[in-house]
Enzyme design. Structure first.
Site, PDB file in Angstrom:
ATOM      1  N   ASP A   1       0.833  -1.208   0.000  1.00  0.00           N
ATOM      2  CA  ASP A   1       0.000   0.000   0.000  1.00  0.00           C
ATOM      3  C   ASP A   1       0.865   1.255   0.000  1.00  0.00           C
ATOM      4  OD1 ASP A   1       0.726  -0.834   2.654  1.00  0.00           O
ATOM      5  OD2 ASP A   1      -0.713   0.589   3.486  1.00  0.00           O
TER       6      ASP A   1
ATOM      7  N   GLU B   1      -0.026  -0.942   5.902  1.00  0.00           N
ATOM      8  CA  GLU B   1       1.078  -0.396   6.694  1.00  0.00           C
ATOM      9  C   GLU B   1       0.983   1.116   6.774  1.00  0.00           C
ATOM     10  OE1 GLU B   1       5.054   1.123   7.814  1.00  0.00           O
ATOM     11  OE2 GLU B   1       3.874   1.574   6.029  1.00  0.00           O
TER      12      GLU B   1
END
Length: 377
Positions: free
Chosen positions: A72, A136
């Site tokens: 991400d 994250e």
């Protein structure tokens, strides 16, 4: 002249093209999974809360080494501020531009390619694993944290973990992250009683009540740090009160603050000390605490030594051992019991417009990972 093949560059470009805005993986893990499946890895998705978590293993037994990272990325900000489409990987002057180029799709690509070369030469002595998440950059509740809880419940215990975060300061390999400070935050609402400024005896000004306590919080020395960490830091990020009118005493004051704390303090101790100060100053308040991560430190051992030697092999330099910066998923891996380090590309452009990575660093980064695998597996 035929260009020299750079598989790390090609995989990085393929990952950047996927618009994996946190927590959307956008197919990145499946792209990586296909590469790992071809290498004989056993694949499992440990998804939760709309987050993709890929767990892949090859080999068996001890030692277990995990290559970890996230697919991400943070939002791009205004597209007009970019010199090229952030999700269309673009090469200019030896740099690869795109959101996630440095944080951390190039690190993931370098890890995958390192595993491919390593396994083409030999079987691992133990277990080689990948743990990749799409959570994250966001809340980090359903990503590595969740996957580790599931794997820990099965009795799985890793020995080593390498996170491919962008950690270099100026040159590839100039430092290794061996620890991180913890992060403890609080939304504090100090309660008062609203009233007219001309009649302060009929009101209770929360700003006035907060000010002495706030001065003490700012002046407090929370700890002295240690050889690896600076002293714990207390910082106020937001302070708000009032209705906007100039003749109204507000009914409450809102404060957001954060501790970045070292291994000399604990979250519970910091909470206790803050609470004592607030109570001693007679405040009425509501406190909503959140703990983003505990501090961790990997001490000198096989992993750090293997990383230092491998970086020296490839770059000719001795890396600095570093514990600064923000939090990362390394905190969950370290708490799992693994010797944990972070090694990746230069971090100067992460989370910025025109994020980029030096193309010349991609293969050397992958070779560093490969040398570590050779030393430990």
């Amino acid at each position: 002249m035929t260009p020299i093949a750079n598989p790390v560059l090609e995989l990085t470009r393929a990952l950047i093209k996927r618009r994996s805005l946190t927590p959307d993986d956008a197919g990145c893990c499946e792209l990586i999974a296909e590469r790992l499946r071809g290498l004989g890895f056993t694949l499992e998705y440990i998804d939760a809360g709309g987050v993709t978590n890929l767990w892949a293993t090859r080999g068996c037994g001890a030692p277990m080494l995990i290559l970890a990272g996230h697919t991400d990325v943070v939002p791009t900000g205004p597209l007009e501020d970019w010199d090229s489409d952030p999700f269309e990987p673009t090469i200019r002057n030896g740099l690869l531009y795109g959101r996630g180029a440095a944080d951390m799709k190039s690190g993931l690509a370098a890890m995958v390619c390192a595993a491919e070369r390593f396994l083409a030469r030999r079987e691992p002595r133990g277990t080689l694993a990948f743990l990749i998440t799409s959570d994250e950059e966001g809340a980090a509740r359903h990503g590595t944290r969740h996957a580790v809880e599931v794997l820990r419940s099965r009795g799985i215990r890793p020995h080593y973990a390498i996170v491919g975060e962008a950690t270099a300061a100026a040159r590839l390999g100039d430092r290794i992250v061996i620890g991180r400070r913890g992060s403890l935050g609080c939304n504090l609402r100090v309660l008062g009683r609203q009233g007219h400024v001309a009649y302060p005896d009929k009101a209770d000004n929360p700003i006035h009540r907060l000010a002495p306590a706030l001065a003490e919080l700012v002046a407090t020395r929370w700890d002295e740090g240690n050889a690896h960490f600076p002293p714990t830091s207390f910082q106020i990020s937001n302070l708000h009160s009032g209705t906007g009118a100039n003749n109204v005493i507000p009914g409450h004051a809102d404060l957001i603050f954060n501790f970045r704390f070292c291994t000399e303090s604990t979250a519970e101790d910091l909470k206790t000390r803050v609470t004592e100060i607030l109570n001693r100053h007679g405040l009425r308040y509501e406190a909503d605490w959140w703990l983003s991560g505990e501090p961790f430190l990997t001490r000198d051992g096989e992993l750090i030594q293997a990383a230092q030697a491998s970086i020296a092999d490839i770059t000719g330099q001795t890396p600095t051992l570093f514990t600064g910066g923000g939090t990362s998923d390394a905190r969950f891996l370290a708490a799992w019991g693994a010797q944990t380090v972070e090694i990746g590309p230069v971090n100067d452009s992460i989370h910025k417009v025109n994020e980029h990575v030096a193309i010349a660093d991609l293969m050397p980064l992958s070779m560093i990972y490969e040398r570590i695998l050779d030393r430990l597996l």
